[in-house]
Motif scaffolding. Structure first.
Motif, PDB file in Angstrom:
ATOM      1  N   TRP A   4       0.872  -1.174   0.000  1.00 18.09           N
ATOM      2  CA  TRP A   4       0.000   0.000   0.000  1.00 18.09           C
ATOM      3  C   TRP A   4       0.909   1.223   0.000  1.00 18.09           C
ATOM      4  N   ILE A   5       0.819   2.018  -1.069  1.00 16.65           N
ATOM      5  CA  ILE A   5       1.676   3.191  -1.215  1.00 16.65           C
ATOM      6  C   ILE A   5       0.846   4.436  -0.940  1.00 16.65           C
ATOM      7  N   ASN A   6       1.112   5.077   0.191  1.00 17.35           N
ATOM      8  CA  ASN A   6       0.397   6.249   0.662  1.00 17.35           C
ATOM      9  C   ASN A   6       1.214   7.504   0.330  1.00 17.35           C
ATOM     10  N   GLY A   7       0.653   8.658   0.572  1.00 18.80           N
ATOM     11  CA  GLY A   7       1.377   9.894   0.357  1.00 18.80           C
ATOM     12  C   GLY A   7       0.433  11.001  -0.043  1.00 18.80           C
ATOM     13  N   PRO A   8       0.885  12.249  -0.064  1.00 17.25           N
ATOM     14  CA  PRO A   8       0.026  13.366  -0.450  1.00 17.25           C
ATOM     15  C   PRO A   8      -0.345  13.280  -1.923  1.00 17.25           C
ATOM     16  N   PHE A   9      -1.399  13.979  -2.300  1.00 16.65           N
ATOM     17  CA  PHE A   9      -1.788  14.063  -3.700  1.00 16.65           C
ATOM     18  C   PHE A   9      -0.662  14.756  -4.472  1.00 16.65           C
ATOM     19  N   VAL A  75       2.195 -10.199  -6.234  1.00 21.62           N
ATOM     20  CA  VAL A  75       2.102  -9.037  -5.354  1.00 21.62           C
ATOM     21  C   VAL A  75       1.023  -8.085  -5.863  1.00 21.62           C
ATOM     22  N   VAL A  76       0.225  -7.563  -4.929  1.00 21.00           N
ATOM     23  CA  VAL A  76      -0.813  -6.586  -5.242  1.00 21.00           C
ATOM     24  C   VAL A  76      -0.329  -5.220  -4.752  1.00 21.00           C
ATOM     25  N   ILE A  77      -0.466  -4.199  -5.594  1.00 24.66           N
ATOM     26  CA  ILE A  77       0.016  -2.859  -5.277  1.00 24.66           C
ATOM     27  C   ILE A  77      -1.161  -1.895  -5.278  1.00 24.66           C
ATOM     28  N   ALA A  78      -1.343  -1.161  -4.176  1.00 23.98           N
ATOM     29  CA  ALA A  78      -2.465  -0.230  -4.041  1.00 23.98           C
ATOM     30  C   ALA A  78      -1.934   1.168  -3.759  1.00 23.98           C
ATOM     31  N   PRO A  79      -1.948   2.063  -4.752  1.00 26.89           N
ATOM     32  CA  PRO A  79      -1.540   3.445  -4.503  1.00 26.89           C
ATOM     33  C   PRO A  79      -2.751   4.267  -4.060  1.00 26.89           C
ATOM     34  N   MET A  80      -2.733   4.767  -2.823  1.00 26.46           N
ATOM     35  CA  MET A  80      -3.910   5.472  -2.322  1.00 26.46           C
ATOM     36  C   MET A  80      -3.561   6.348  -1.134  1.00 26.46           C
ATOM     37  N   THR A  81      -3.986   7.604  -1.183  1.00 25.56           N
ATOM     38  CA  THR A  81      -3.810   8.518  -0.059  1.00 25.56           C
ATOM     39  C   THR A  81      -4.884   8.254   0.990  1.00 25.56           C
ATOM     40  N   VAL A  82      -4.459   7.945   2.205  1.00 28.75           N
ATOM     41  CA  VAL A  82      -5.376   7.818   3.346  1.00 28.75           C
ATOM     42  C   VAL A  82      -4.724   8.527   4.521  1.00 28.75           C
ATOM     43  N   THR A  83      -5.394   9.564   5.025  1.00 28.37           N
ATOM     44  CA  THR A  83      -4.806  10.361   6.110  1.00 28.37           C
ATOM     45  C   THR A  83      -5.585  10.277   7.412  1.00 28.37           C
ATOM     46  N   ALA A  89      -7.376   2.451   9.662  1.00 28.63           N
ATOM     47  CA  ALA A  89      -7.635   1.220  10.419  1.00 28.63           C
ATOM     48  C   ALA A  89      -8.652   0.341   9.710  1.00 28.63           C
ATOM     49  N   GLU A  90      -9.648   0.968   9.060  1.00 30.70           N
ATOM     50  CA  GLU A  90     -10.704   0.212   8.396  1.00 30.70           C
ATOM     51  C   GLU A  90     -10.265  -0.374   7.057  1.00 30.70           C
ATOM     52  N   THR A  91      -9.150   0.063   6.529  1.00 28.98           N
ATOM     53  CA  THR A  91      -8.671  -0.447   5.250  1.00 28.98           C
ATOM     54  C   THR A  91      -7.369  -1.235   5.435  1.00 28.98           C
ATOM     55  N   VAL A  92      -6.284  -0.533   5.634  1.00 28.52           N
ATOM     56  CA  VAL A  92      -4.994  -1.202   5.822  1.00 28.52           C
ATOM     57  C   VAL A  92      -5.019  -2.096   7.057  1.00 28.52           C
ATOM     58  N   GLY A  93      -5.545  -1.566   8.157  1.00 29.97           N
ATOM     59  CA  GLY A  93      -5.607  -2.348   9.387  1.00 29.97           C
ATOM     60  C   GLY A  93      -6.469  -3.581   9.252  1.00 29.97           C
ATOM     61  N   HIS A 103       2.471  -4.415   3.505  1.00 35.05           N
ATOM     62  CA  HIS A 103       3.584  -3.488   3.696  1.00 35.05           C
ATOM     63  C   HIS A 103       3.098  -2.099   3.298  1.00 35.05           C
ATOM     64  N   HIS A 104       3.093  -1.182   4.239  1.00 35.66           N
ATOM     65  CA  HIS A 104       2.592   0.169   3.997  1.00 35.66           C
ATOM     66  C   HIS A 104       3.752   1.148   3.943  1.00 35.66           C
ATOM     67  N   PHE A 105       3.739   2.003   2.918  1.00 38.47           N
ATOM     68  CA  PHE A 105       4.786   3.012   2.747  1.00 38.47           C
ATOM     69  C   PHE A 105       4.131   4.361   2.470  1.00 38.47           C
ATOM     70  N   THR A 106       4.671   5.399   3.072  1.00 37.97           N
ATOM     71  CA  THR A 106       4.210   6.755   2.810  1.00 37.97           C
ATOM     72  C   THR A 106       5.315   7.533   2.121  1.00 37.97           C
ATOM     73  N   LEU A 107       5.028   8.008   0.917  1.00 30.44           N
ATOM     74  CA  LEU A 107       5.983   8.831   0.188  1.00 30.44           C
ATOM     75  C   LEU A 107       5.790  10.281   0.615  1.00 30.44           C
ATOM     76  N   LEU A 108       6.846  10.885   1.125  1.00 27.54           N
ATOM     77  CA  LEU A 108       6.781  12.266   1.597  1.00 27.54           C
ATOM     78  C   LEU A 108       7.751  13.141   0.803  1.00 27.54           C
ATOM     79  N   ALA A 109       7.453  14.425   0.785  1.00 24.73           N
ATOM     80  CA  ALA A 109       8.336  15.403   0.148  1.00 24.73           C
ATOM     81  C   ALA A 109       8.025  16.760   0.750  1.00 24.73           C
ATOM     82  N   GLU A 110       8.954  17.688   0.620  1.00 21.96           N
ATOM     83  CA  GLU A 110       8.705  19.034   1.096  1.00 21.96           C
ATOM     84  C   GLU A 110       7.574  19.676   0.294  1.00 21.96           C
ATOM     85  N   ARG A 111       6.921  20.643   0.914  1.00 21.00           N
ATOM     86  CA  ARG A 111       5.749  21.266   0.300  1.00 21.00           C
ATOM     87  C   ARG A 111       6.048  21.799  -1.101  1.00 21.00           C
ATOM     88  N   GLU A 112       7.177  22.473  -1.276  1.00 23.90           N
ATOM     89  CA  GLU A 112       7.511  23.041  -2.576  1.00 23.90           C
ATOM     90  C   GLU A 112       7.724  21.972  -3.631  1.00 23.90           C
TER      91      GLU A 112
END
Length: 210
Positions: A4-9, A75-83, A89-93, A103-112
């Motif tokens: 599950w690949i999380n992160g901002p839009f 392997v199943v790959i789910a790219p989805m923002t959940v904040t 908890a109702e999805t990944v959990g 395996h859950h990963f959050t891709l982060l970056a600076e605002r700019e």
């Protein structure tokens, strides 16, 4: 296994998911956003809000991913923002409770960095305009509006593993996820131009005219 690949839009989730899928034989991308937009289209325009607020979306995502993980030999790959922690908890959990290797990963970056990536979606806006489906950058404006909330919430420990992507490429981010998940990807091939063209193709396939 579910990645599950999380992160901002605008954070690179979809590009990274398809990069992994391209280099991991037998893997498949199951995008929970498709279910969300389908539910959204069913409602009158005046009632359309955040589809994640619908119980049917959260339950449906779990049902479909559970089926895919149970019956698909890969392997199943789910790219989805959940904040929202409750929705997380109702999805990944819940998928973890069902016994799946998640395996859950959050891709982060600076605002700019994220803002720059959103600006690069100008081609998407142009194509919407040509199709007569959209006359303004509504989706990008919505993403910018939600950006600070996403970045703040997703930095919380419950949304780990965190991967910062400001100074790295999509292929290298995919490599990092694979290492952390114990997977082996095929080597990344092609120069910078070929990579950009491939990523542009992914972007074009994910244009939504609504």
């Amino acid at each position: 296994m579910l990645l599950w690949i999380n992160g901002p839009f605008g954070g690179g989730k979809t590009q990274t998911a398809h990069e992994i899928c391209r280099r991991l034989p037998g893997s498949v991308v199951c995008d929970p956003e498709h279910a969300g937009f389908g539910l959204r289209r069913m409602m009158p325009p005046g009632l359309r809000g955040d589809f994640q607020d619908l119980v049917s979306w959260r339950q449906g995502v779990v049902e479909v991913l559970d089926l895919a993980l149970t019956r698909h030999d890969g392997v199943v790959i789910a790219p989805m923002t959940v904040t929202e922690p409750a929705y997380f908890a109702e999805t990944v959990g819940r998928l973890r409770e069902l016994g799946h290797d998640v395996h859950h990963f959050t891709l982060l970056a600076e605002r700019e960095t994220v803002l720059r990536r959103l600006r690069e979606r100008g081609l998407v806006r142009a194509l919407r305009f040509v199709a007569g489906k959209d006359t303004g950058p509504r989706h990008e404006s919505w993403a910018v509006e939600k950006l600070d909330h996403c970045l703040e919430r997703l930095r919380e420990p419950e949304f780990a593993e965190h991967l910062w992507t400001d100074r790295t490429t999509v292929p290298k981010t995919a490599d990092r996820i694979a290492v952390l998940a114990g997977l082996t990807l095929e080597p990344h091939r092609g120069g910078a131009l070929r990579t950009r063209l491939r990523q542009a193709g992914v972007g074009l396939r994910h244009i939504r005219f609504d």
